[in-house]
Structures are given as structure tokens and as C-alpha cells.
Design a protein around this motif. Structure first.
Motif, short mmCIF file in Angstrom:
data_model
loop_
_atom_site.label_atom_id
_atom_site.label_comp_id
_atom_site.label_asym_id
_atom_site.label_seq_id
_atom_site.Cartn_x
_atom_site.Cartn_y
_atom_site.Cartn_z
N ILE A 1 10.55 -15.07 28.77
CA ILE A 1 10.72 -16.52 28.66
C ILE A 1 9.43 -17.22 29.05
CG2 ILE A 1 11.99 -18.52 29.50
CD1 ILE A 1 14.31 -16.66 30.18
N ALA A 2 9.05 -18.19 28.25
CA ALA A 2 7.96 -19.11 28.58
C ALA A 2 8.50 -20.52 28.42
CB ALA A 2 6.76 -18.88 27.66
N ASP A 3 8.74 -21.17 29.54
CA ASP A 3 9.33 -22.51 29.53
C ASP A 3 10.66 -22.49 28.76
OD1 ASP A 3 7.12 -23.40 31.04
OD2 ASP A 3 5.95 -23.72 29.20
N GLY A 4 10.75 -23.21 27.62
CA GLY A 4 12.02 -23.29 26.90
C GLY A 4 12.16 -22.32 25.75
N ARG A 5 11.18 -21.45 25.54
CA ARG A 5 11.23 -20.49 24.44
C ARG A 5 11.29 -19.07 24.98
NH1 ARG A 5 6.17 -20.77 22.67
NH2 ARG A 5 6.60 -19.50 20.82
N CYS A 6 11.84 -18.16 24.18
CA CYS A 6 11.94 -16.80 24.67
C CYS A 6 11.94 -15.79 23.53
CB CYS A 6 13.21 -16.61 25.51
SG CYS A 6 14.75 -16.72 24.58
N LEU A 7 11.70 -14.54 23.89
CA LEU A 7 11.82 -13.39 23.01
C LEU A 7 12.87 -12.47 23.61
CD1 LEU A 7 8.03 -12.59 22.46
CD2 LEU A 7 9.60 -13.44 20.69
N ILE A 8 13.79 -12.01 22.77
CA ILE A 8 14.82 -11.10 23.24
C ILE A 8 14.95 -9.95 22.26
CG2 ILE A 8 16.70 -12.38 22.09
CD1 ILE A 8 18.44 -11.61 24.58
N GLY A 9 15.14 -8.74 22.80
CA GLY A 9 15.22 -7.59 21.91
C GLY A 9 15.25 -6.29 22.66
N SER A 10 14.49 -5.31 22.19
CA SER A 10 14.60 -3.94 22.70
C SER A 10 13.43 -3.47 23.54
CB SER A 10 14.76 -2.97 21.53
OG SER A 10 13.57 -2.93 20.74
N ALA A 11 12.32 -4.22 23.56
CA ALA A 11 11.07 -3.70 24.12
C ALA A 11 10.95 -3.91 25.62
CB ALA A 11 9.88 -4.35 23.43
N ASN A 12 10.72 -2.81 26.35
CA ASN A 12 10.36 -2.86 27.76
C ASN A 12 8.88 -3.20 27.90
OD1 ASN A 12 12.70 -1.89 29.55
ND2 ASN A 12 12.70 -0.33 27.93
N LEU A 13 8.44 -3.41 29.15
CA LEU A 13 7.02 -3.67 29.41
C LEU A 13 6.32 -2.36 29.76
CD1 LEU A 13 7.02 -7.09 31.31
CD2 LEU A 13 6.50 -6.62 28.90
N THR A 14 6.19 -1.52 28.74
CA THR A 14 5.49 -0.24 28.86
C THR A 14 4.53 -0.10 27.69
OG1 THR A 14 7.10 1.00 27.53
CG2 THR A 14 7.57 0.77 29.89
N GLY A 15 3.59 0.83 27.81
CA GLY A 15 2.65 1.04 26.73
C GLY A 15 3.32 1.46 25.45
N LYS A 16 4.31 2.35 25.53
CA LYS A 16 5.01 2.84 24.35
C LYS A 16 5.82 1.73 23.68
CE LYS A 16 7.00 6.88 24.34
NZ LYS A 16 6.22 7.59 23.33
N ALA A 17 6.45 0.88 24.48
CA ALA A 17 7.31 -0.16 23.91
C ALA A 17 6.50 -1.29 23.28
CB ALA A 17 8.24 -0.71 24.98
N THR A 18 5.34 -1.60 23.87
CA THR A 18 4.54 -2.72 23.36
C THR A 18 3.52 -2.29 22.31
OG1 THR A 18 2.96 -2.44 25.20
CG2 THR A 18 4.79 -4.01 25.52
N GLY A 19 3.46 -0.99 22.00
CA GLY A 19 2.53 -0.52 20.98
C GLY A 19 1.11 -0.39 21.47
N ARG A 20 0.92 -0.27 22.78
CA ARG A 20 -0.43 -0.19 23.34
C ARG A 20 -0.94 1.23 23.47
NH1 ARG A 20 -3.37 -4.77 23.96
NH2 ARG A 20 -3.85 -4.53 26.17
N VAL A 21 -0.11 2.20 23.10
CA VAL A 21 -0.53 3.60 23.06
C VAL A 21 -0.24 4.15 21.68
CG1 VAL A 21 -0.16 3.92 25.54
CG2 VAL A 21 1.70 4.43 23.95
N SER A 22 -0.83 5.30 21.36
CA SER A 22 -0.73 5.82 20.00
C SER A 22 0.70 6.21 19.62
CB SER A 22 -1.67 7.02 19.83
OG SER A 22 -1.37 8.02 20.81
N ALA A 23 1.42 6.90 20.52
CA ALA A 23 2.78 7.33 20.20
C ALA A 23 3.77 6.24 20.62
CB ALA A 23 3.09 8.64 20.92
N SER A 24 3.73 5.11 19.94
CA SER A 24 4.53 3.96 20.35
C SER A 24 5.93 4.01 19.77
CB SER A 24 3.84 2.66 19.92
OG SER A 24 3.59 2.68 18.53
#
Length: 303
Positions: free
Chosen positions: A91-114
């Protein structure tokens, strides 16, 4: 779609925040959390983070209680724990993102085997978002440095134990076997749960930690809620169905059922039933009655 599409979504949302952000995810890795903080504008006054710290998950490497260390460098951060958390919401103020992604390298696509993940934008005022936020708040506790250190120590001990149960990550894999209590010292459970095991022998400690890993009880409970959580899990054991349904359990019947279900020897089954009796005595209101084969009955015996 780029591999780090999820990261770009999160970065864009949080980078636009003016007043506050909220991060809700069961699994949060310290490196990813640090990168998140670099995105948040300096004008944002509150950074609220809700996550889940479970010893088996920490031992499996999917969650870092060390995110608590970042509070020392950024006083805007407040961290809370919700043990039943599964939702992922940013959430940022009145807007948000909701779904399946955790705050990890694999979930956010920041590592090769995402992972393959999805985040959908919504207004925070949506009734289901508000319901989720209210539920999370009602079931959360404040995270502390002491609790983070305690859970990390237990996770490290569990990783070093060759006889520990397979480290199962909830949501991703089902346990390969059902749980039966191992330690014959159930009175040690709450002591070790609270990180106080300096006087506990290594063999007893290992068995208690294995049982706690299987129980996976929410951290930070006082004694009575802890005992209630253990009692609830005990009564789910199939061999205790008669005790749950009728208030009494014939120990010979329980032993025979255990042999039939698991294929263990009579000696092993007898030991398991005796261990169950010890746990029930400690965590439930029961007493033993010498009727033919001994029976466990609900309620304390009046003397």
C-alpha cells in the motif's frame, strides 16, 4: 514482459508514496527489504511491515527475522507479526497492489530462477482490502529484536539437527508424515519456545525443538494460549479421537490403532501412547483410571 515486472510494479507504487506505506507479506528477505527502503521517498513518515516468522520457514531460508535490524537505521519502520498470514498486499497512501508475490528475490524477479507471480492494482478503500487489513491488525503482535534473535537461534539449531523433520515451507509443500509427540518432557516445551534452554540437555532440547517445529505455534504467546494451541493440535491426532469425542481413551485400543495405522512395533506404539499420556496430562485436564487396560479420561481427578 521483463523478468522483474513484479519489482517494477512495487517500485513504481512505493516510489509514488507521499505519507505512508504498508508492506504485508509472509516471506520477506532482508536484502529485498533494504532495496524497498531505498525506493521509499524521504517524505514518507510511516513504514508499516506485517510478516510471519516461523522457525521452520526461517530454517528453510525463506524468511529473515533480521529485517528487524533495519529499524535501527530507519525510525519510520514498525514491524508486526501475523502467524496465519498468507496475503500479499503493498500500500502507498490510497493505492495498493495485491496478489501472490512475497518480498523475496525469487518473487520479485530479482534473481534468475524467479517465480511466476501476479500483482493487481486496487484502491485501498475496496471493502475486501479493508476487511483484510482489519483481520491482519486483529491477529498481529509487535515484532521485537529479542524475538527475532530467539527464533533465529532455534532455526539454526533445527538446521543442525540431522534428525529434524524435513523443513517444509507452508503454502508450497505438504508434510510427508503426520506428527506424533517425540519428547517425553512436555513441560520443557514452553521454556524452549521462549528461548530459555541453557539448562536443558542437548538430547532433550533436540527433541523439544523437533516437536515445536512440527507444532509451528505462533510466536510470542503467553502460557495459557500456548497450552491451548498445543492441546488443540494434540486432539487432532487420530488415535485420540475417542478422547475428543467421548471423553475417554483406552490406552490399549490407542496402542493397537497406532500399530495398525503406522506399522510400528508394539514396543514403539506403547512408548508413543505413554508419551501422548504425558502430553495430555501436562496440556489438558485428564486423569488415568485403572479400568482393565488403563484409560485416559477428561477432567482432573478429585483427591
Amino acid at each position: 514482459m521483463p523478468r522483474d515486472h513484479i519489482w517494477q510494479q512495487i517500485s513504481s507504487l512505493l516510489g509514488s508514496a507521499e505519507n505512508s506505506i504498508t508492506l504485508i507479506a509472509p516471506f520477506i528477505k532482508k536484502d529485498t527489504f533494504k532495496e524497498i527502503l531505498e525506493i521509499v521517498p524521504a517524505g514518507v513518515e510511516d513504514i508499516r511491515c506485517v510478516t510471519r516468522w516461523s522457525v521452520p520457514e526461517i530454517a528453510a531460508g525463506v524468511s529473515d527475522p533480521e529485517i528487524i535490524d533495519l529499524m535501527e537505521f530507519d525510525k519510520r519502520i514498525k514491524i508486526y507479526l501475523c502467524h496465519s498470514l498468507h496475503a500479499k498486499l503493498y500500500i502507498a497512501d490510497g493505492r495498493c497492489l495485491i496478489g501472490s508475490a512475497n518480498l523475496t528475490g525469487k518473487a520479485t524477479g530479482r534473481v534468475s530462477a524467479s517465480n511466476i507471480e501476479v500483482l493487481i492494482e486496487s484502491e485501498t478503500s475496496h471493502q475486501e482490502i479493508q476487511r483484510l487489513l482489519a483481520t491482519v491488525e486483529a491477529h498481529s503482535i509487535v515484532a521485537t529484536s529479542d524475538l527475532a534473535q530467539q527464533l533465529r537461534e532455534q532455526a539454526d539449531l533445527l538446521r543442525e539437527d540431522d534428525d529434524a523433520p524435513m523443513l517444509v515451507v507452508p503454502e508450497q509443500q505438504e508434510p510427508s508424515r503426520r506428527w506424533m509427540p517425540e519428547t517425553r518432557r512436555p513441560e520443557r516445551l514452553y521454556q524452549v519456545y521462549n528461548g530459555k534452554y541453557g539448562s536443558v540437555g542437548s538430547d532433550v532440547l533436540a527433541a523439544v525443538l523437533r516437536d515445536l517445529a512440527e507444532l509451528d505455534i505462533a510466536p510470542g504467546l503467553s502460557l495459557e494460549p500456548f497450552k491451548e494451541a498445543v492441546r488443540g493440535r494434540l486432539l487432532l491426532i487420530p488415535e485420540l479421537a475417542d478422547l475428543r469425542d467421548t471423553g475417554r481413551l483406552n490406552m490399549k485400543d490407542a496402542r493397537d490403532e497406532l500399530i495398525a495405522r503406522s506399522g510400528c512395533t508394539s514396543e514403539q506404539a506403547q512408548r508413543s501412547v505413554e508419551t501422548l499420556a504425558e502430553w495430555l496430562w501436562h496440556f489438558d485436564e485428564v486423569h488415568l483410571v485403572p479400568v482393565g487396560a488403563w484409560e485416559i479420561r477428561q477432567g482432573r481427578e478429585i483427591t
